[in-house]
Design an enzyme around this catalytic site. Sequence first.
Site, PDB file in Angstrom:
ATOM      1  N   HIS A   1      -7.075  -4.015 -10.107  1.00  0.00           N
ATOM      2  CA  HIS A   1      -7.558  -3.626  -8.786  1.00  0.00           C
ATOM      3  C   HIS A   1      -9.070  -3.423  -8.860  1.00  0.00           C
ATOM      4  O   HIS A   1      -9.586  -2.929  -9.860  1.00  0.00           O
ATOM      5  CB  HIS A   1      -6.867  -2.307  -8.416  1.00  0.00           C
ATOM      6  CG  HIS A   1      -7.309  -1.693  -7.129  1.00  0.00           C
ATOM      7  ND1 HIS A   1      -8.111  -0.581  -7.070  1.00  0.00           N
ATOM      8  CD2 HIS A   1      -7.026  -2.003  -5.840  1.00  0.00           C
ATOM      9  CE1 HIS A   1      -8.295  -0.233  -5.801  1.00  0.00           C
ATOM     10  NE2 HIS A   1      -7.651  -1.078  -5.027  1.00  0.00           N
TER      11      HIS A   1
ATOM     12  N   HIS B   1       0.818  -1.212   0.000  1.00  0.00           N
ATOM     13  CA  HIS B   1       0.000   0.000   0.000  1.00  0.00           C
ATOM     14  C   HIS B   1       0.851   1.261   0.000  1.00  0.00           C
ATOM     15  O   HIS B   1       0.440   2.308   0.510  1.00  0.00           O
ATOM     16  CB  HIS B   1      -0.941  -0.003   1.212  1.00  0.00           C
ATOM     17  CG  HIS B   1      -2.349   0.385   0.868  1.00  0.00           C
ATOM     18  ND1 HIS B   1      -2.938   1.533   1.337  1.00  0.00           N
ATOM     19  CD2 HIS B   1      -3.269  -0.226   0.099  1.00  0.00           C
ATOM     20  CE1 HIS B   1      -4.177   1.608   0.864  1.00  0.00           C
ATOM     21  NE2 HIS B   1      -4.393   0.564   0.108  1.00  0.00           N
TER      22      HIS B   1
END
Lengths: 433, 350
Positions: free
Chosen positions: A337, A237
């Site tokens: 994603h 992340h």
Amino acid sequence: MRMQRRMFLGVAGIAPAAASTPCGCALAPQAALGADAFRNVGTKIKITDVKVFGVSLTPDSDRPYVFVKIETNQPGLHGWGEGTLEGKAAAVIACVHDFREFLIGHDPMLVEHHWQSMYVHSFYRAGPVIGSAISGIDQALWDIRGKALGMPVYKLLGGPTDPRGVRGYYHIRARGKDDYPRVREEARKQGITCFKGGIPGYYEWIEGHAKISRAIQSIADLREGLGHDIDIGIDFHAKTSPSVASIIVKEVEPLNLLFIEEPCPPENVKAMQRISKRSTTPIATGERLVGSYNCRELIEMGVVDIIQTDINHVGGITALWKVGALAEPSGILMAPHACEGPIGGLATVHVDAATPNFLVQEICSGVTPETKEKVWEEWLGFPAMRMVDGRFPLPQKPGLGFDLTEEALKKYPFGGTKPMARVFHEDGSVAEW
Amino acid sequence: MTKNDTFIPMPLAIVGRRIRLASQLNQARPLSNGPASITGGRLFSRGAYSVVKLETRSGLAGYGEGVPVSQAEFDAAMAVVRGREATSFEIIRPLLAAGTGAEAAFNCALLDIAGQMAKAPIYQVLGGPTRTKARALGTLSGSSDAELLNALESMRASGYKAFRVPCPASAPAAVKRFEVLRKAAGAGVDFVLDMGGAASPGQASTVAAAVERLHPLWIDEPCATANVRAIAKVSDESVAPLGFGRGASRIVEFQELLREQVIDVLRPNIGRMSISASRRAAAVAETYYAAVAPYHTGGRIGTAAALHLAASIPNFVLLDIPYGTATVKDGFAELPTKPGLGISIDEGAL
């Protein structure tokens, strides 16, 4: 201000037709385009309205869905798309409104033409807000195209690779490592072959032994808990600097991860390259990138193994398809994603099914369905983005393959834009999450 | 479903970066045999090019053209497509022999069928049209200035405004020829200088530097592309745009030229690289802000295929339209508007 700018740029042919001087040459430009310019090669379908809905599942949601509905002059023919941008819902809603005059009265079938016009004529190359607005509109146009041509979108894109669907992964969603055996058991029952986890905590620019060891141990625990027959991706992340990420990425090599995701922030390709070339662990990135243009350098420099562009930000079906085409000759795989609503989720499944270099599709859900998935089912009438035998089934109906009523969304009114998580280090300095 | 026919083996073998591509696993996948599946086909060969006809279970027929296809190549491609849905053209593409007449012809025939199924021209299946008409490039043949001027006159009368002309490998001769043609054509006519890949990079660079201020649209195949680094010389020493790729078989060849910053115009041969492969190459080129000008020397079906490609990509600039294979008016060809390829095909003439 706008007028001044137009006058200033008029000689360059950016302003309407009056400012353009014909040069009589083979490549003469045309400054203005009438609404009926495409009448001979387009269709009789016209866009009559572009609606955009902010949808907050809870009033304090920091990531309300942004759904786009495009209506046409043909009875019952409309399309849905999604441009959800976490933490910036109102900005995307405003941006979709900005594009209304690009679309009203025009033929919705000209999807590539409209995409180019929205991207190029915005002048400022799209960042996430423009990218998400274009994404929502693009998906809705493809939904209309599929319905008008009587085919699911994945067939218009030349698929499917596998009629049973596309391979997917859930997030681990476990309550500590003691919970991994339960997740593994549930996964085996459902045929799930892949999961994604993260690394605990927040990381300073340089980190010490304890936190680095904890991150490595957490990944090792996940591998041990899930076993060696389930693929694992680990999302950093972009919490880590290249310096810290490099250490962790190298030390987890023996765990044979499917990928490490966003080991550092995405703007600096060379920084990510530094991590990538120090390890054999495959590197994945791309969820924050807009347009195929912004993926070129990552691909050309051999930085990544897997690209994860998001259909709700990259520029919709048109742009996600192009990223796949751009990555294919370099042997780079696609693992898009998807962490927003069901419309973008289903749209991305259509692209996956027609992508020869597709690897696996994300959905930000766990093996056990959550509240939001009950709402999705209530809206669409089927368990959208739930896997069957480890795959997301392909919608069979024309277009994106679902219908949704405005009425159904009314139970979840827009609660406005709320900031996403804000986290800080012990000394009060800003931390990435 | 039994575990034995699982598409991706469980566990998926991942060791380091050795990840198996979905396309590499395709062969094991069950075929559809539904109404849109391919049941048969036929090969028509006529010297300079071949035409393939494919038929579906539902009775539709699609046509495609490519550089000559042998019976063995045709049979191999038929074995790939038989039983598969015509609409799965992108999945079939990597299974065909890359850069062959069979790839081009079979892909086009599948798209022809997909368009008929959608009751729309191929470019609408592919997200277009991106334009209302397509700029045409005519070919001037001849070995002397006089012959070329004759050809110029008759091609202009046929509606062409841009021409590909043979370009000598000597700089003074190239300049002289270009000036003669420019003077005869006047303003509003443009030229592509075709060097046919015959010159060395050194010769090509001298020619390119000599003609750059005469503003050719581009120099076509200024030298061979076998050594991508060597041709950087041409691009470094001149600003004349360069076109390459008429002999390319794979998208990656264009990618290499783009990465080395030596190509301005991609020239996929529509008879060799399919509509689908050319469209994917165009997507790569778009990120380098480079143009696509489909190359074509065959017949009407190939011209129609190139027009559908032109109308489905944003970075198209010009396409070769061999004389008589489409109507050219005021420099442009009209796009087909009927479903599929959108042209009538007389099998007797094949």
